[in-house]
Design an enzyme around this catalytic site. Structure first.
Site, PDB file in Angstrom:
ATOM      1  N   GLU A 199       0.827  -1.201   0.000  1.00  0.00           N
ATOM      2  CA  GLU A 199       0.000   0.000   0.000  1.00  0.00           C
ATOM      3  C   GLU A 199       0.864   1.256   0.000  1.00  0.00           C
ATOM      4  O   GLU A 199       1.933   1.281   0.616  1.00  0.00           O
ATOM      5  CB  GLU A 199      -0.915  -0.008   1.229  1.00  0.00           C
ATOM      6  CG  GLU A 199      -1.730  -1.292   1.355  1.00  0.00           C
ATOM      7  CD  GLU A 199      -2.417  -1.460   2.701  1.00  0.00           C
ATOM      8  OE1 GLU A 199      -2.674  -0.428   3.371  1.00  0.00           O
ATOM      9  OE2 GLU A 199      -2.692  -2.613   3.083  1.00  0.00           O
ATOM     10  N   GLU A 310      -9.845   5.403   2.877  1.00  0.00           N
ATOM     11  CA  GLU A 310     -10.133   4.578   4.057  1.00  0.00           C
ATOM     12  C   GLU A 310     -10.128   5.465   5.282  1.00  0.00           C
ATOM     13  O   GLU A 310      -9.290   6.361   5.416  1.00  0.00           O
ATOM     14  CB  GLU A 310      -9.081   3.472   4.202  1.00  0.00           C
ATOM     15  CG  GLU A 310      -9.231   2.615   5.448  1.00  0.00           C
ATOM     16  CD  GLU A 310      -8.107   1.591   5.612  1.00  0.00           C
ATOM     17  OE1 GLU A 310      -8.062   0.927   6.664  1.00  0.00           O
ATOM     18  OE2 GLU A 310      -7.270   1.470   4.694  1.00  0.00           O
TER      19      GLU A 310
END
Length: 395
Positions: A199, A310
């Site tokens: 990520e 997120e």
């Protein structure tokens, strides 16, 4: 400055495994004595001190200095740090000087950073079930971890990297133990206990950094965020080679609602020769790599790519958090008001960047955070995403 940075002589951070907290068993009721409490506090302080020594250590190792291939063709030396015909990226720590060759900048970890974590063992780690699973249809499972998402994704093929241009904002965070981020995910395996994930993107995380700045970050795990992986350089894993960009450093300038807009380019790809996963920031900065041996599924290829936002929703006072995602505004507000990802691409088996096909979208609660996909000649495949969190339709 919020945190000091040091130029480390080694070009790799090799950190020993995090100490497991083995706190003494608490005495029942009010029977715990002050002496016992002092011993527990002393034990925790010793663990924090030992962990800091490991994090701030400068070990030496033999590493790769550049990828063999770049997804836009044979890797060229100018990809490392060429500044010709590009605007120089400035970070705040440059005001105090820069790191010489054969060193890297490392954001110094301080005692208060570790003390903010729930435990020494969990410092610098995400919670389990942090990755959005568009295949899940169980609402209780979706919101179980407190993580919520608004993403675009592709799956059903073998992927060898991904790229995106990400709009940069500074979303407001309601609770210190919540965060808001925008990133891409390179995923392999199932969404069970064997998930592999790489990520990269930007985040605002008061718990991790001690402030509300927007910061460049990376993360990795090979077991669904259980024991392996961490943010940035807070454990062994990601190997940095670049001496100009600091992981965890603030990104500036930031977009303004109805005003100037700023974005960053993130590219992650698998070197077809050595098999390592490389990270590039902007058009000029190859930052480093994740060795292929860290992973099981990603040692071969990724099975899903995700792009998007997120947040952590701790449900303060029993209601949804007001922590923002992206700009804090819904996608329908469009450019200058809603946050975006544009020119999203994947790397295929021939090591070429291409537009993704069959792009889907996913969000757990669209009345809190939403996503809208699009495509045009200038932005290629893009989407707007985000939202304010708590609002009349998201109580």
């Amino acid at each position: 400055m919020a945190a000091a940075r040091a130029c480390t002589v080694a070009l790799v951070v090799v950190v020993a495994a995090l100490f497991l907290e083995a706190g003494a068993a608490a005495a029942p009721g009010n029977a715990a004595t002050s002496a016992q409490r002092r011993r527990r506090q002393l034990l925790r302080q010793r663990k924090v001190h030992s962990h800091l020594q490991r994090l701030n250590k400068a070990p030496v190792a033999s590493i790769e200095m550049r990828p063999a291939y770049h997804p836009e063709g044979l890797y060229d030396e100018s990809k490392v740090a060429s500044q010709q015909n590009t605007q120089r990226i400035v970070q705040m720590w440059h005001q105090n000087g820069k790191c010489p060759e054969n060193t890297i900048p490392i954001r110094r970890t301080k005692k208060e950073d570790v003390m903010r974590a729930s435990s020494v063992r969990r410092y610098g780690k995400k919670r389990n079930r942090s990755t959005p699973n568009p295949m899940s249809v169980d609402p209780d499972m979706l919101n179980e971890s407190g993580h919520q998402h608004a993403i675009a994704y592709v799956e059903g093929d073998k992927y060898y990297g991904a790229k995106a241009t990400i709009n940069v904002w500074q979303p407001k965070i309601e609770q210190a133990n919540e965060f808001s981020l925008s990133q891409l995910w390179i995923l392999g395996g199932s969404f069970g206990q064997d998930l592999n994930s790489i990520e990269a993107g930007w985040q605002v995380s008061p718990d991790l950094y001690g402030d509300n700045n927007t910061r460049l970050f990376t993360y990795w795990t090979s077991d669904a965020y259980q024991a392996t992986g961490c943010y940035n350089l807070l454990c062994s894993g990601f190997i940095q080679i670049n001496n100009q960009i600091a992981m965890g450093a603030s990104i500036f300038p930031i977009s303004n609602y109805g005003g100037s807009q700023y974005d960053i380019n993130i590219l992650v790809w698998k070197d077809p020769k050595e098999g390592n996963w490389w990270l590039q920031f902007g058009n000029d900065y190859v930052l480093g790599y994740w060795p292929s041996f860290l992973f099981s599924y990603l040692a071969d290829s990724a099975s899903m790519i995700e792009w998007g936002g997120e947040v952590v929703n701790t449900e303060p006072d029993g209601s949804h958090t007001s922590t923002q995602m992206g700009s804090g505004h819904f996608p329908e507000e469009g450019f200058g008001k809603a946050s975006y990802f544009r020119n999203i691409q994947v790397v295929d088996s021939t090591n070429n960047l291409k537009a993704p096909t069959g792009v889907g979208s996913f969000t757990e609660q669209s009345n809190c955070y939403d996503v809208q996909n699009g495509n045009n000649g200038d932005w290629g495949t893009y989407f707007y995403y985000g939202g304010p969190g708590k609002n009349p339709n998201c109580p």
